[in-house]
Structures are given as structure tokens and as C-alpha cells.
Design an enzyme around this catalytic site. Structure first.
Site, PDB file in Angstrom:
ATOM      1  N   MET A 140       6.919  16.505  60.593  1.00  0.00           N
ATOM      2  CA  MET A 140       7.427  17.806  61.052  1.00  0.00           C
ATOM      3  C   MET A 140       8.948  17.750  61.125  1.00  0.00           C
ATOM      4  O   MET A 140       9.573  18.558  61.811  1.00  0.00           O
ATOM      5  CB  MET A 140       6.828  18.160  62.412  1.00  0.00           C
ATOM      6  CG  MET A 140       5.304  18.334  62.328  1.00  0.00           C
ATOM      7  SD  MET A 140       4.624  19.400  63.592  1.00  0.00           S
ATOM      8  CE  MET A 140       5.100  18.548  65.052  1.00  0.00           C
TER       9      MET A 140
ATOM     10  N   HIS B 145       9.739   7.402  61.810  1.00  0.00           N
ATOM     11  CA  HIS B 145       9.429   7.981  60.492  1.00  0.00           C
ATOM     12  C   HIS B 145       9.975   7.090  59.383  1.00  0.00           C
ATOM     13  O   HIS B 145       9.351   6.945  58.333  1.00  0.00           O
ATOM     14  CB  HIS B 145      10.077   9.363  60.344  1.00  0.00           C
ATOM     15  CG  HIS B 145       9.552  10.401  61.288  1.00  0.00           C
ATOM     16  ND1 HIS B 145      10.264  10.854  62.364  1.00  0.00           N
ATOM     17  CD2 HIS B 145       8.383  11.076  61.302  1.00  0.00           C
ATOM     18  CE1 HIS B 145       9.569  11.762  63.010  1.00  0.00           C
ATOM     19  NE2 HIS B 145       8.425  11.917  62.392  1.00  0.00           N
TER      20      HIS B 145
HETATM   21  O1  PAF Z   1       2.315  13.661  63.274  1.00  0.00           O
HETATM   22  C1  PAF Z   1       2.925  14.676  62.884  1.00  0.00           C
HETATM   23  O2  PAF Z   1       4.139  14.681  62.746  1.00  0.00           O
HETATM   24  C2  PAF Z   1       2.134  15.933  62.605  1.00  0.00           C
HETATM   25  O3  PAF Z   1       1.064  16.068  63.470  1.00  0.00           O
HETATM   26  C3  PAF Z   1       1.665  16.045  61.147  1.00  0.00           C
HETATM   27  C4  PAF Z   1       0.683  14.935  60.795  1.00  0.00           C
HETATM   28  C5  PAF Z   1       2.868  15.977  60.219  1.00  0.00           C
HETATM   29  C6  PAF Z   1       0.958  17.380  60.927  1.00  0.00           C
HETATM   30  O4  PAF Z   1       1.789  18.447  61.227  1.00  0.00           O
END
Ligand code: PAF
Length: 313
Positions: free
Chosen positions: A49, A56
Site C-alpha cells: 500500500m 518492504h
Molecule cells: O499488507 C499490505 O500492505 C496490504 O494488506 C496488501 C497485502 C498490500 C493488500 O492491500
């Protein structure tokens, strides 16, 4: 251009696309370029997101290492926010995210507008996360997991190699272990609906003192961030008892949280790592044996923090 499987290019601006058609064309072009004669290619998807942080980056680094073509999606999915204020203040940092992804070696960034993901507005046909989606996080965020499954189901489809792609493709999708309940549900989604994708999970990234990284941590004051360390400390204490095959005495945890007025404990449970069924029989006052996963959620000011730690591995 031939993309080397051994040394994916870093510091190259990824192609940023916003539509499903552009995404499919870009994926096919790169898969064909990556496949050496007679062999197939691998394709990795990291759904996010945005508001990317080191957690990330570790997902992207793992996916980069194992795949010829790497797609990262950035979409703030309103359907998984049960609180409008939380959705509105969720950080949107596309330019900075693309810079991070360039350094991390992503090939394609899929950053669609809402109507590309939900062309008819809110979907009429819904996925139901069932009993598993209504406990733990689901209990305090009704509808969260149904909304998460809706978008993950879409993204897994959209980032798949198109049917026209002439090379055999191995498809993988990457998710963080921090969202343990999300991960279990995505595994069920893929199994129940026969998605041709391997779900790969990547370990939690923590600050040096143990706080699990989250896009929401930026809303914590320094005092709140310090107080939130009780989450890691208590999990670590219980892990120590598990490793010594001692009774876990989970109730001690409540006392430790009570000493941190800035942190309000929601749940601290030991569960089966695959099903998230509570393992109450194996943790209270008998020596711990086997495997389990500690699941924790706490509210710190306006920020809900979740964390987990495997025991007994
Ligand atoms: O973990 C996340 O950032 C969100 O839940 C995802 C998997 C991108 C779905 O919107």
C-alpha cells in the site's frame, strides 16, 4: 535487451504503470526478454500500500533475488480500512516509493487509480474471510480481511503472466510475516481458488530495539515508540520460557503491559501457526512443547500495532 538472471539491474527507474493493460504488456515484454532460449522465466509480485519502509525493502530484496521480473504494486485499498480517518491519513508517498523501488531493482511499479481496481465501484461479488477473518484483527476491524482478500485476489490476477505470453512462467507473490493472519488467509485464498502462484513469506524487520517496522510507526511519538517496546520484550520473554520448555504463564504478560500506561493490550495469544487456532492447552501452566505462534495487538495512542513471534522452532 536480455535481462540477466544473475544480476538484475539496480538503480534503474522502474516502469510505472496505472492500467491493467499496460501492466500485462510490460510483464509479457520483460518475461520474454528474460527467458533464455528454451527456458522459462520467473515473475515476482510484491503487493503493497506504499509508504515503503525497510520491511518492504526486505520483501522486495527477497523477491528481486529470486525472480527475473519483479512487479511491485502500490494501492491504498479503501475496502480494507474499517475506519475512514485511518484511510485518509494513510501516508501516500508515491515519488519516494518509486525511488526506493529503483534502488531495490523493481522492474515495474503498478500504481493504479481506484477505478482500475474497482471499475464498477465497490465490488458486488465479495470474498468472505469467514471465521478466521473475524477473530484477532478481524474482531476489532470488521470487514478488514474481506477487503484485503478482495484486492489481493485482484492483484494476483492482474500481475499474472498474460495468456498470450509465449514463455512458461513461475509466478510468486511475497507477503510479510508481520501480518500473520493476513498471510494465513492469503494462503487459504490461493488454495481455495487454485491460483497458480507460490505464496512466499518474508520475516519481520525490526528496529535495533525490537519494534516491528510498520508504515504506521511514523505516527508514534518518541515516548509512545519507547513504550511500545513492551510488545517485543514480552514476546521475547515468553519465547525464552518456550525454549527452556517451561510453562509459559502467559498471564504474566498482562502485568507487564499494565506497567505501560501508553500501551493498551488488545490480545496476546499463542496459536497454531497454520490455522491460528488457540493453543491454550499447551501454554498456560504445563511445560511448552511443539510449535506455536505468539500473536499480539496493542493500541498506542491512535496507532494499532500488531506483532508476532514463532515459538518452538
Ligand atoms: O499488507 C499490505 O500492505 C496490504 O494488506 C496488501 C497485502 C498490500 C493488500 O492491500
Amino acid at each position: 535487451m536480455l535481462v540477466s538472471k544473475d544480476a538484475p539491474e539496480r538503480n534503474r527507474q522502474p516502469l510505472v504503470v496505472g492500467t491493467a493493460a499496460e501492466l500485462a504488456a510490460a510483464i509479457e515484454e520483460r518475461l520474454v526478454a528474460a527467458a533464455s532460449s528454451g527456458s522459462g522465466a520467473t515473475l515476482g509480485l510484491v503487493p503493497t500500500m506504499g509508504a515503503l519502509h525497510s520491511g518492504h525493502e526486505s520483501l522486495v530484496a527477497t523477491a528481486r533475488e529470486h525472480n527475473d521480473v519483479l512487479v511491485v504494486s502500490i494501492f491504498v485499498n479503501e475496502l480494507q480500512f474499517n475506519d475512514t480517518a485511518d484511510f485518509e491519513r494513510y501516508p501516500r508517498t508515491l515519488d519516494a516509493d518509486v525511488e526506493i523501488l529503483a534502488r531495490a531493482g523493481a522492474d515495474i511499479v503498478f500504481a493504479p487509480p481506484v477505478h482500475e481496481i474497482y471499475p464498477g465501484g465497490r465490488p458486488l461479488v465479495k470474498l468472505d474471510s469467514g471465521e478466521l477473518g473475524s477473530k484477532f484483527e478481524g474482531a476489532s476491524r470488521p470487514g478488514h480481511f474481506d477487503g484485503m482478500l478482495a484486492v489481493v485476489a485482484k492483484l494476483l490476477h492482474l500481475a499474472m503472466a498474460p495468456a498470450s505470453c509465449p514463455v512458461p512462467v513461475k509466478y510468486r507473490a511475497y507477503f510479510g510475516q508481520k501480518d500473520a493472519q493476513q498471510l494465513v488467509l492469503i494462503n487459504r485464498l490461493v488454495k481455495d481458488l487454485n491460483y497458480p502462484v507460490d505464496v512466499c513469506s518474508v520475516p519481520i524487520v525490526r528496529t535495533a530495539d525490537g519494534l516491528a517496522l510498520s508504515s504506521r510507526n511514523q505516527f508514534l511519538t518518541p515516548e509512545q515508540a519507547e513504550a511500545a517496546l513492551v510488545i517485543y520484550r514480552t514476546m521475547d520473554m515468553i519465547k525464552g520460557r518456550a525454549e527452556n520448555h517451561e510453562p509459559l504463564f502467559l498471564d504474566d504478560v498482562v502485568e507487564l503491559f499494565d506497567r505501560e500506561p501508553l500501551v493498551e493490550l488488545d490480545y496476546f495469544e499463542l496459536v497454531d501457526p497454520d490455522t491460528l487456532v488457540e493453543l491454550a492447552f499447551n501454554c498456560r501452566d504445563t511445560p511448552f512443547t511443539g510449535e506455536g505462534l505468539l500473536l499480539v495487538a496493542a493500541q498506542v495512542g491512535n496507532v494499532r500495532l500488531i506483532d508476532n513471534m514463532p515459538l518452538g522452532y
